[in-house]
Scaffold this motif. Structure first.
Motif, PDB file in Angstrom:
ATOM      1  N   ILE A  52      38.967  36.096  33.405  1.00 43.08           N
ATOM      2  CA  ILE A  52      37.858  36.567  34.356  1.00 43.08           C
ATOM      3  C   ILE A  52      36.552  36.431  34.015  1.00 43.08           C
ATOM      4  O   ILE A  52      36.107  36.812  32.839  1.00 43.08           O
ATOM      5  N   ARG A 107      41.063  42.988  37.978  1.00 40.07           N
ATOM      6  CA  ARG A 107      41.914  42.109  38.636  1.00 40.07           C
ATOM      7  C   ARG A 107      42.306  42.900  40.052  1.00 40.07           C
ATOM      8  O   ARG A 107      42.146  42.508  41.007  1.00 40.07           O
ATOM      9  N   VAL A 113      41.742  45.006  32.084  1.00 36.53           N
ATOM     10  CA  VAL A 113      41.973  43.641  32.703  1.00 36.53           C
ATOM     11  C   VAL A 113      42.659  43.891  33.907  1.00 36.53           C
ATOM     12  O   VAL A 113      42.335  43.201  35.020  1.00 36.53           O
ATOM     13  N   ASP A 114      43.877  44.796  34.167  1.00 33.09           N
ATOM     14  CA  ASP A 114      44.606  44.995  35.338  1.00 33.09           C
ATOM     15  C   ASP A 114      43.609  45.608  36.313  1.00 33.09           C
ATOM     16  O   ASP A 114      43.688  45.289  37.637  1.00 33.09           O
ATOM     17  N   THR A 143      40.487  42.067  44.175  1.00 36.71           N
ATOM     18  CA  THR A 143      41.183  41.969  45.673  1.00 36.71           C
ATOM     19  C   THR A 143      40.414  42.613  46.654  1.00 36.71           C
ATOM     20  O   THR A 143      40.774  42.232  47.993  1.00 36.71           O
TER      21      THR A 143
END
Length: 678
Positions: free
Chosen positions: A610, A580, A576-577, A584
């Motif tokens: 997400i 994310r 998940v990190d 960007t």
């Protein structure tokens, strides 16, 4: 944004005005094609001629109408004035685009098709061989441009004749541009070694061993477009077929040919081409491996020809008050002679009938009678002749033959003696035989067997050219199915031995090309990548030594890109990190996990807010992709989840992992809790 260079601004203004002229000319071409359809329908001609003319005109109008909107040119050539180097192009300039645009059929083109002979210099001219080119201009267009002239944002001039090999910022930015959605064409960025393959001779088959990111798929599609342009009658007469590994992949490449002005090209999979029945059954791996083995071709041939019998008695055919007779030894010679010729089974059956009738025709002629066509047809259809042919060369349905082999151990043993071992025969026998072939639950491998038998009975219609992608994963029996459809055509074979993931994947190209019926096809390696960054390529190369294939390490011209490895105790949280972080940046994000883990990964991302899609949604910002479906796809940013799980999920798991790692064209995050398998 306005450039501080006044000369550049003036050039951009002129080129924008020129693009408006081209857009108006294209609109007139579309309107003219529509008008020609109306005129053509009123032409006084025979029915057949009118139909052919109408079809051609309607096809031309349809192709123009369906052209995707976009910039009408991407480059320009200015030839020097030296006729010795530039030939008939001395002093001329040409804009290069995806299709020819002209204000009138007899007028010089405003835009030259990228496939035209003169356009080759755009891709091939360099400091070592200028080919008469003084200046090569590249145009920069805003991403996603629909062809508005204001989207022309920049241009670069490369002065080829100076002997200096220029670096093109526009070329690099186009190659590295983030991508979301289906695959784009590469007409603006084709490299010299790719161009050589694209423009290869129609009559020659070629195999492209392409490392990840070398553009082998794009080369195959552009070769298809080139052949359609260069040999329109020959190709359209026989047809052109694009074969991909699965429908997701076909969706991914579906817009390339239309963008190049070619519509109506059949794009399919091997499974779809041989689908006599829906796939309702499933084999275990052992059975599938045996069924896909080339030895099955001989087993099936034996089983088919075991139906051919030897005549047991002479033949008598009544004709009014007379009886025509064919002696037993003559009947046997006929059957033996046809068998020795090894024709397709259905052709052999008709040859037996024809030769029996011919023997009676010769008798009639010796008696002074005239054997008219009506008489020959009567004798050919006579009940004793039909009964004789059915007895010695009976009709065979592929489904009946294959079902008998897979349900009757004795029939299989007779056909497979000396070819398949007892354990192999047992592996392919149906555990629960159906009541009849009509209720059989055919597996994907069974359909390959059915196609082999159908091909032994009667040759299928072939294609003028076939482009086969991910060919390294084809089984020998699948290759034979393709070879039957390319008996009088040529092949463009695309693949990478290092990405072979099926149990029967090729380890070298020679044997596979033999099964495809093109043993003399040249194998051309593409090792220099333009899409995958160097850091990613170097990581993937660390796996090559463990893949048991003779493939040279890939190289990359791209020094940009990112590779990050994330050891963690919580793979889902770290994934998940990583996603994310990927969001960007611009571009698409592919989250690739072992097939059994993909659902859990997607649920974790959903719980974190997400939004994701599957691999079939090509415009998705974030796609969760099972490793088994990743082949052929590309994402700007890839998050590879637990490589050890991917490697262990199947027998050729390391090859699958090699595929997963090389889907990234800008950035790669590797998330793992277990030791990495390289």
């Amino acid at each position: 944004m306005t450039s501080p260079d006044p000369a550049l601004n003036r050039s951009l203004t002129r080129e924008r005005i020129y693009h408006d002229t081209c857009r108006a000319a294209l609109a007139a071409m579309v309107a003219g094609a529509e008008e020609q359809v109306v005129i053509g329908e009123d032409v006084s001609a025979s029915g057949a001629d009118a139909e052919v003319l109408g079809y051609r005109l309607r096809s031309q109008a349809k192709e123009l109408r369906e052209l995707p909107r976009g910039p009408l040119f991407f480059g320009k050539l200015e030839f020097g004035r030296d006729a010795g180097a530039a030939g008939g192009h001395a002093g001329q300039s040409y804009h290069i685009g995806r299709l020819r645009i002209t204000e009138h059929p007899s007028a010089p083109p405003l835009v030259v098709d990228w496939r035209a002979p003169v356009s080759r210099a755009f891709y091939q001219a360099g400091a070592g061989d200028p080919q008469g080119v003084a200046v090569r201009r590249r145009f920069g267009w805003a991403p996603g441009s629909q062809g508005d002239s204001t989207d022309l944002t920049g241009l670069e001039d490369e002065y080829i004749g100076t002997g200096h090999e220029p670096d093109s910022r526009i070329l690099v930015s186009e190659i590295e541009r983030p991508r979301v959605g289906p695959m784009r064409d590469i007409a603006a960025t084709i490299q010299p070694e790719q161009d050589d393959l694209v423009r290869g001779d129609l009559g020659l088959s070629v195999c492209v061993q392409g490392a990840p990111g070398t553009g082998k798929t794009a080369v195959g599609l552009h070769r298809a477009a080139y052949l359609l342009y260069t040999h329109p009658q020959r190709i359209r007469r026989g047809g052109l077929l694009i074969l991909g590994p699965n429908r997701t992949f076909l969706s991914y490449i579906s817009e390339v040919l239309p963008a190049l002005g070619e519509t109506g090209v059949r794009q399919s999979t091997v499974g779809d081409e041989i689908a006599r029945h829906p796939v309702r059954g499933e084999d275990d791996e052992r059975a599938a491996v045996v069924k896909h083995d080339a030895r099955m071709a001989e087993v099936l041939r034996r089983a088919l020809h075991a139906n051919i019998g030897s005549p047991a008695d002479s033949l008598a055919v009544p004709d009014g008050s007379y009886r025509w007779r064919v002696p037993l030894d003559t009947l046997r010679r006929i059957v033996d002679g046809v068998r020795a010729e090894e024709p397709p089974y259905a052709v052999g059956r008709e040859r037996v009938r024809t030769r029996v009738v011919r023997h009676m025709q010769e008798q009639a002629e010796r008696r002074g009678e005239t054997a008219t066509n009506a008489w020959l047809q009567k004798i050919s259809r006579a009940r004793p002749v039909g009964a004789y042919v059915d007895a010695v060369w009976p009709r065979v349905r592929p489904e009946e033959l294959v079902a008998r082999l897979l349900t009757d151990a004795d029939a299989l043993a007779a056909a497979a003696e000396g070819i398949l071992g007892a354990d192999e025969q047992k592996a392919i026998l149906w555990v629960k035989p159906p009541r009849s072939w009509k209720s059989a639950r055919w597996s994907a491998a069974d359909l390959v067997l059915l196609d082999e038998v159908a091909g032994l009975i009667e040759h299928p219609e072939g294609y003028g050219h076939l482009v086969i992608d991910e060919a390294q994963d084809l089984s020998p029996m699948e290759c034979r199915a393709i070879a039957r459809r390319a008996a009088f055509g040529s092949l463009t074979v695309l693949g990478d031995l290092a990405q072979g993931t099926t149990p029967w994947a090729a380890r070298e190209w020679g044997e596979l090309l033999g099964h495809l019926g093109k043993p003399d096809a040249a194998v051309v390696p593409l090792t220099t990548g333009f899409r995958v960054p160097r850091a990613v390529v170097e990581l993937a190369n660390r796996l090559l030594g463990r893949l048991d294939v003779a493939v040279p390490p890939a190289q990359s011209l791209r020094g940009d890109g990112e590779l990050r490895v994330h050891p963690t105790s919580d793979v889902l949280s770290a994934t998940v990190d990583a996603v994310r972080g990927a969001l960007t940046h611009e571009g698409s994000v592919g989250v690739i996990a072992a097939d059994g883990d993909a659902v859990r990964v997607r649920e974790a991302l959903g719980a974190a807010g997400i939004a994701t899609e599957g691999p079939g949604e090509l415009g998705a910002r974030v796609a969760v992709v099972p490793a088994g479906l990743a082949k052929g796809l590309e994402y700007d940013h890839v998050v590879a989840v637990e490589p050890a799980a991917v490697a262990e999920a199947e027998a050729r798991g390391l090859h699958r992992l090699y595929v997963v790692l090389t889907r990234a064209v800008s950035r790669l995050d590797v998330v793992h809790a277990r030791p990495l398998p390289w």
